[in-house]
Design a protein around this motif. Structure first.
Motif, PDB file in Angstrom:
ATOM      1  N   ASN A  92       7.961  -1.160   9.182  1.00 59.21           N
ATOM      2  CA  ASN A  92       6.523  -1.243   9.333  1.00 59.21           C
ATOM      3  C   ASN A  92       6.176  -2.140  10.517  1.00 59.21           C
ATOM      4  O   ASN A  92       7.007  -2.854  11.050  1.00 59.21           O
ATOM      5  CB  ASN A  92       5.898  -1.795   8.049  1.00 59.21           C
ATOM      6  CG  ASN A  92       6.222  -0.918   6.855  1.00 59.21           C
ATOM      7  OD1 ASN A  92       6.193   0.296   6.955  1.00 59.21           O
ATOM      8  ND2 ASN A  92       6.560  -1.536   5.735  1.00 59.21           N
ATOM      9  N   TYR A 151       1.870   0.560   7.482  1.00 60.03           N
ATOM     10  CA  TYR A 151       3.006   1.277   6.901  1.00 60.03           C
ATOM     11  C   TYR A 151       3.214   2.576   7.670  1.00 60.03           C
ATOM     12  O   TYR A 151       2.488   3.541   7.476  1.00 60.03           O
ATOM     13  CB  TYR A 151       2.754   1.548   5.418  1.00 60.03           C
ATOM     14  CG  TYR A 151       2.729   0.280   4.603  1.00 60.03           C
ATOM     15  CD1 TYR A 151       3.769  -0.044   3.752  1.00 60.03           C
ATOM     16  CD2 TYR A 151       1.669  -0.626   4.705  1.00 60.03           C
ATOM     17  CE1 TYR A 151       3.768  -1.224   3.018  1.00 60.03           C
ATOM     18  CE2 TYR A 151       1.655  -1.808   3.989  1.00 60.03           C
ATOM     19  CZ  TYR A 151       2.704  -2.094   3.148  1.00 60.03           C
ATOM     20  OH  TYR A 151       2.698  -3.272   2.424  1.00 60.03           O
ATOM     21  N   THR A 200       3.796   5.335   3.439  1.00 55.09           N
ATOM     22  CA  THR A 200       2.568   4.715   2.941  1.00 55.09           C
ATOM     23  C   THR A 200       2.551   4.655   1.423  1.00 55.09           C
ATOM     24  O   THR A 200       1.764   3.907   0.845  1.00 55.09           O
ATOM     25  CB  THR A 200       1.326   5.476   3.442  1.00 55.09           C
ATOM     26  OG1 THR A 200       1.423   6.846   3.036  1.00 55.09           O
ATOM     27  CG2 THR A 200       1.227   5.411   4.964  1.00 55.09           C
ATOM     28  N   LEU A 256       2.852   1.182  -0.171  1.00 55.99           N
ATOM     29  CA  LEU A 256       1.800   0.187   0.050  1.00 55.99           C
ATOM     30  C   LEU A 256       1.274  -0.377  -1.266  1.00 55.99           C
ATOM     31  O   LEU A 256       1.178  -1.602  -1.437  1.00 55.99           O
ATOM     32  CB  LEU A 256       0.678   0.826   0.871  1.00 55.99           C
ATOM     33  CG  LEU A 256      -0.487  -0.024   1.345  1.00 55.99           C
ATOM     34  CD1 LEU A 256      -1.135   0.639   2.563  1.00 55.99           C
ATOM     35  CD2 LEU A 256      -1.555  -0.241   0.276  1.00 55.99           C
ATOM     36  N   SER A 296      -7.263  -4.032   2.113  1.00 57.67           N
ATOM     37  CA  SER A 296      -6.289  -2.946   2.174  1.00 57.67           C
ATOM     38  C   SER A 296      -6.991  -1.655   2.559  1.00 57.67           C
ATOM     39  O   SER A 296      -8.211  -1.511   2.433  1.00 57.67           O
ATOM     40  CB  SER A 296      -5.574  -2.772   0.837  1.00 57.67           C
ATOM     41  OG  SER A 296      -6.490  -2.365  -0.174  1.00 57.67           O
ATOM     42  N   GLU A 335       8.558  -4.061   0.226  1.00 53.60           N
ATOM     43  CA  GLU A 335       8.421  -2.601   0.206  1.00 53.60           C
ATOM     44  C   GLU A 335       9.605  -1.889  -0.435  1.00 53.60           C
ATOM     45  O   GLU A 335       9.482  -0.778  -0.943  1.00 53.60           O
ATOM     46  CB  GLU A 335       8.205  -2.077   1.624  1.00 53.60           C
ATOM     47  CG  GLU A 335       9.388  -2.306   2.530  1.00 53.60           C
ATOM     48  CD  GLU A 335       9.186  -1.654   3.884  1.00 53.60           C
ATOM     49  OE1 GLU A 335       8.857  -0.464   3.901  1.00 53.60           O
ATOM     50  OE2 GLU A 335       9.376  -2.339   4.903  1.00 53.60           O
TER      51      GLU A 335
END
Length: 303
Positions: A48, A62, A66, A69, A91, A218
């Motif tokens: 990322n 991201y 994604t 996330l 976000s 992540e």
């Protein structure tokens, strides 16, 4: 007496992937709104993009997946006690806007080993009924019904993805090693706890509060605790650090079986082969990871 040196971390000098370019200012403003603050591409982040905004914020975009996330957002919001994580300020569909936490490199000292033992014990205190990938609500959404089989399949696919010279060198010794130790690996892969999934020096830092800072969640999933331990010890931190880590981890509820250090480094082979498969031929990353794999294969039970 000399001060402890930073934790060994060859990954600090690994090459960036070419496609991970900095965001231009328009891309940043589309996500966070107007700002006159300076924007700077942060080091690290091979998957990322992390842009520091002024002195107090980080825009984390991201680019690879994604779908991770919301999982990472949930993990950052769990109210950890023994370590710091950045607060989530905002976000969007493909980004988190995070608090920037001032930090410095962790040292290979007993004090920092002790702090990380406590931190990892808190992470691993969250158990699961089965191993697997986590969804946005931190439930197992893709279970590994046979953990060893899942890891073995992953290893074979990554070996197949190696460039020809490395595949020729490593395929037979690695495959043979895993086959010879299959029974032990099945035993070591038992149990499922919350894994950070990337618990290494690049993502672990010191803070002014005295608590370690743990970044980049992540890759978190449910699996065997020793996988995180193997990543932490991958680049051979000093012995006082390791001993203090082990004592603290066990004191605060973590379990380390007999011969845990060898088990952890062997399990880390599953991670290392993936790192090697994604490395550019001849890169520092490829050289360092290949050497680490060969060192592990040449351990006391490597023949």
């Amino acid at each position: 007496m000399s001060a402890p040196e930073p934790l060994p971390n060859p990954e600090r000098d690994w090459e960036r992937k070419a496609e991970l370019r900095a965001l231009d200012r328009e891309e940043i403003l589309q996500r966070i709104g107007p700002t006159d603050e300076p924007c700077e591409l942060l080091s690290g982040g091979h998957a990322n993009v992390n842009m520091r905004i002024g002195t107090g914020r980080v825009l984390r975009v991201y680019r690879r997946d994604t779908g991770t996330l919301r999982k990472e957002q949930a993990l950052l919001g769990l109210g950890w006690k023994s370590f710091r994580v950045p607060a989530v300020l905002a976000s969007g569909e493909d980004f988190l806007l995070l608090e920037y936490v001032p930090h410095a490199p962790l040292q290979g000292s007993a004090a920092h080993g002790e702090a990380l033992g406590l931190a990892l014990a808190e992470v691993h205190a969250r158990g699961f009924s089965e191993a697997g990938l986590l969804g946005p609500t931190l439930d197992v959404v893709t279970p590994f019904h046979d953990v060893f089989a899942a890891f073995h399949d992953h290893l074979r696919s990554q070996l197949d993805a190696l460039e020809p010279t490395l595949r020729s060198e490593l395929y037979t010794p690695l495959s043979g090693f895993i086959e010879r130790h299959a029974e032990s690996l099945r035993a070591w892969a038992g149990g499922a706890v919350l894994l950070h999934g990337d618990f290494k020096a690049s993502n672990l830092h010191d803070t002014k509060t005295g608590l370690p800072l743990v970044l980049d969640w992540e890759f978190a999933y449910a699996g065997p605790a020793l996988l995180d331990v193997g990543q932490l010890l991958r680049w051979a931190p000093p012995e006082p650090f390791v001993e203090a880590f082990a004592a603290s981890y066990q004191e605060h509820g973590g379990h380390l079986p007999e011969d845990w250090r060898r088990q952890a480094e062997v399990l880390d082979l599953f991670n290392l082969v993936g790192l090697l498969a994604r490395a550019a031929p001849g890169s520092k990353r490829a050289v360092d990871v290949r050497r680490r794999i060969l060192t592990t294969l040449g351990g006391p039970d490597g023949d």
